[in-house]
Motif scaffolding. Structure first.
Motif: not given
Length: 157
Positions: A11-12, A16-17, A36-40, A65-67
């Protein structure tokens, strides 16, 4: 990232939430597969999903993504042709189904449909109604038998 066989969710990092995406995780967990999750540092759901699929030992990735776009991708597909794409505005049921479909892709079982939601719910509701009717019938029969026995003993039969 570890090297365990998992569905990777990228996820982008501008999100933030991430709590609103929890139903996506529930869908995967319901099918019994690890994730598993990772911020990119990307903000394109398709790219995130494709990169997640490429790094997954199971070849399945999900990008957010953030949209609000959420994409399910499989490593063997063309980068620009993901398997499913939804938006978070479509609701938590869609997120849950997308997560479940990621797991079902690996398991090789049919996908959950995004369109016949009402049919599945109606079927499950009809099963619940049948169970309730059977319980009600058992209660009615028990009451009837009890009344008949009381009358028979009361009349000295």
């Amino acid at each position: 990232m570890n090297n365990k066989p998992t569905i990777n969710i990228y996820y982008s990092n501008s999100i933030k939430d991430d709590s609103s995406y929890t139903p996506l995780i529930w869908g995967i967990e319901e099918e019994g597969l690890p994730y598993q999750c990772a911020s990119k540092d990307l903000n394109n759901a398709i790219e995130l999903a494709y990169n997640a699929a490429e790094s997954s030992r199971l070849s399945v990735g999900i990008g957010i993504d953030n949209t609000g776009d959420v994409v399910l991708h499989y490593q063997k597909l063309d980068k620009d042709k993901p398997l499913f794409k939804i938006n978070i505005d479509e609701g938590s049921d869609y997120l849950r189904k997308l997560g479940a479909n990621g797991a079902r892709l690996i398991k090789g079982i049919p996908f959950k449909s995004f369109e016949d939601e009402d049919i599945e719910e109606k079927f499950e509701n009809s099963l619940d109604t049948e169970k309730d009717n059977v319980k009600q019938e058992n209660i009615d029969i028990k009451d009837i038998v009890t009344e008949v026995i009381k009358k028979l003993y009361g009349e000295g039969v």
